[in-house]
Motif scaffolding. Structure first.
Motif, short mmCIF file in Angstrom:
data_model
loop_
_atom_site.label_atom_id
_atom_site.label_comp_id
_atom_site.label_asym_id
_atom_site.label_seq_id
_atom_site.Cartn_x
_atom_site.Cartn_y
_atom_site.Cartn_z
N GLU A 188 9.13 8.81 8.61
CA GLU A 188 8.31 8.57 9.86
C GLU A 188 9.52 8.62 10.93
O GLU A 188 9.09 8.63 12.03
N ASP B 106 5.49 -0.31 3.86
CA ASP B 106 6.11 -0.06 5.38
C ASP B 106 7.46 -0.78 5.43
O ASP B 106 7.28 -1.74 6.16
N ARG C 154 9.55 3.89 3.27
CA ARG C 154 9.40 5.10 3.97
C ARG C 154 10.59 6.27 3.63
O ARG C 154 10.88 7.31 4.15
#
Lengths: 393, 393
Positions: free
Chosen positions: A291, A230, A235
């Motif tokens: 994301e 994360d 990502r």
């Protein structure tokens, strides 16, 4: 795609490759004085830096060898491939055997990097030259360079980690995709089963650790056991890389007649277009946060020459292998945007770096990364595939 | 500039600094749980990465200390400066004394870089905190960090060269400009003559080796004896850096009442605008090749927050010191473009990364480089200078 369209594209890709792109590099990008290739070329082909990129010495050696093998045995191409090989062997290896990243015009070392991508492209170029010449010394050298590259990629700690591995252990897609492609190329000159084994292991690792099929993503960086990280790096998706690794694997699947493998690789192309195609301006974005969070890469929304080159061949190959019209549509969409924005109608070849809206950010034709590789490779592979398709139709 | 305009700007810079920019960072950028500051903030202040940039721990410590010293002794600012100092001392130094580049939210080491810019900003922040608290332990720590930074910058080979120094020896402007600014800050807490001597030596080196007055340029990279290097790196000018180092030197000249030094530094601002101001879209380009050749920096034509911040204060200071209207005009031109493009009217603070045409490339408010530093520093220094000017008019 209609037979007419296929023939039209076949002729376009052939002439664009030979009369435009390679004509530019053969005219401006060969250093007859000091050997090797000059790639820091301005829009009109004038040299703005004589520093030599080792990646591109190997890559140019590859393209000239590939033209000789796949188009016709032109003496000029053979000589240019040898010209690259000579510069590589004379000037691009450090005393410890590791390859430099760049050297001066006359071959004095400038920069050594942690990674071994110079080895990746040297092994590609050398194996291609060994294949067309049958020269045993070149063949042995290619095998050595492959072994060195593999050792660096596979030995923990041999390439020092940028991020403290005790705090945040991670691994990258790039070494795996490079090994798939180079191992596949090595098969041309060596029967050692190590290449197929390397391909199998890397393909397996890509699908097991980097592909997240439920979310429709291929990640660039994961933990050593394939878990998501994360952080902006964790990502990050690189649509151009996704597309390139997809066709590397599709070619393996095609050669092995492995329909199951093809079925696993094809969706990677779809994901890259779903997430990476810019719905506002068209073209493929350079980096995408899966994301939708901000990217840490300053160039994240630029349009670069190489993802578009890779996308041309990947979509065409997907269409050829499946017959599915949506891959033809992805090809045509990529073709239209690419040919509307990248080629330089005045001086030939392509611009490399476009803003998100498609306007060139720089007019240069080459630098330490852009040279005679992604564009001519894609044009050559597309042309040959279109030729096959036009014969088949 | 009319007295009315000066008062109008003074009030604008004060309120933009306190009610907008610092309000944003105080609301979103403080980690009350793990200490230090969170700077990876999206447009609305939400955290998209908890990794901590060591540069920004020192820089935030500096801005909160500077606000306390130059605006008013608010307890909140003092506590935030101490908060930064605590995180720096607890988590940002490796066992060998060198500082990390970034760490995890809870302070575990992520990345160590070759350079010592973490030390630059730690020394700035710690000296500013020592100045407002009179705390002897903090003062000693600041002096230690300055000494470590200076040792790394001045000891050949201690920072490993990226480019082989046998092939292409070179030195960079950055360490000199950092040392000028940090040494000037250290004078607030230490009477050691080493700081003035460091300033003198670095200023002398900037003018002797990096400034090419006949051509109107300040180079980023030259040979150790100040000769030009014919490569993209050697031809690179960074207008934002030029402008920043110009005001660092102008402040020294002002403090010392050294008109000759000011006369040498002022043209650097003019050159940066002549070469760096984008005549087509306005704003300052990020990198410029002094011979008009292609840049190797992918972001060369972007418009970034920090060169514009630095240009606001540099031009205003030049106007204050000379009374020359052309500096007022450069300030107004920069002010207009900056305020038309960078501030986020919806969520506050500024966008950091604009395309050449002024459209945001990313909506993020912070990352490992952008945080509460260049913008609030420029606003604070401009406000205080405008206050002085409005008192003087």
């Amino acid at each position: 795609m209609t037979p007419d369209r296929i023939r039209q594209l076949r002729d376009l890709y052939r002439s664009h490759l030979l009369d435009d792109v390679m004509a530019f590099w053969q005219k401006h990008g060969v250093d007859c004085e000091c050997g090797g290739f000059l790639t820091c070329l301005d829009r009109d082909g004038s040299v703005y830096s004589t520093d030599k990129a080792v990646w591109l010495m190997g890559r140019a050696t590859w393209i000239y060898s590939a033209l000789y093998r796949l188009v016709e045995p032109r003496e000029e191409w053979l000589q240019l491939a040898r010209h690259g090989y000579d510069f590589l062997t004379r000037h691009c290896f450090a005393p410890n055997g590791k390859m430099y990243f760049n050297v001066t015009r006359d071959g004095r070392p400038l920069q050594m990097r942690r990674y071994v991508f110079s080895e990746v492209f040297a092994a590609l170029g050398m194996s291609a030259l060994a294949a067309i010449t049958g020269d045993e010394a070149i063949r042995r050298r290619a095998i050595e360079v492959f072994a060195s590259m593999k050792r660096y990629f596979e030995t923990p700690g041999l390439i020092p980690a940028k991020i403290n591995p005790d705090t945040r252990p991670m691994k990258s897609l790039s070494p795996r995709m490079c090994m798939i492609n180079v191992a596949d190329a090595m098969r041309l000159i060596d029967n050692d089963p190590i290449y197929e084994r390397t391909i199998d292991a890397c393909v397996q690792e890509v699908f097991h650790d980097f592909v997240k099929a439920d979310d429709g993503i291929l990640l660039e960086t994961v933990t050593p056991s394939g878990e998501r990280i994360d952080s902006p790096q964790g990502r990050c998706m690189n649509p151009g890389h996704s597309i390139e690794v997809a066709w590397f694997i599709l070619e393996i699947a095609r050669r092995r007649n492995d329909a199951a493998l093809a079925r696993r690789a094809l969706p990677i192309i779809d994901w890259a277009f779903e997430r990476g195609w810019d719905r506002e301006y068209g073209g493929l974005l350079y980096f995408v946060d899966v994301e939708g969070k901000p990217s840490h890469y300053i160039e994240h929304d630029m349009k670069l020459w190489w993802p578009h080159s890779e996308a041309l061949y990947a979509t065409l190959l997907a269409y050829r292998m499946t017959g599915e019209e949506r891959y033809a549509a992805l090809f045509e969409k990529t073709h239209d945007w690419t040919f509307a924005h990248f080629p330089d109608r005045e001086f030939g070849e392509w611009f490399g770096y476009l803003h998100r809206d498609g306007q060139p950010s720089s007019l240069l034709k080459g630098n330490m990364w852009k040279g005679p590789f992604h564009i001519p490779r894609a044009l050559l592979l597309c042309w040959k595939l279109l030729e096959e398709m036009s014969g088949a139709t």
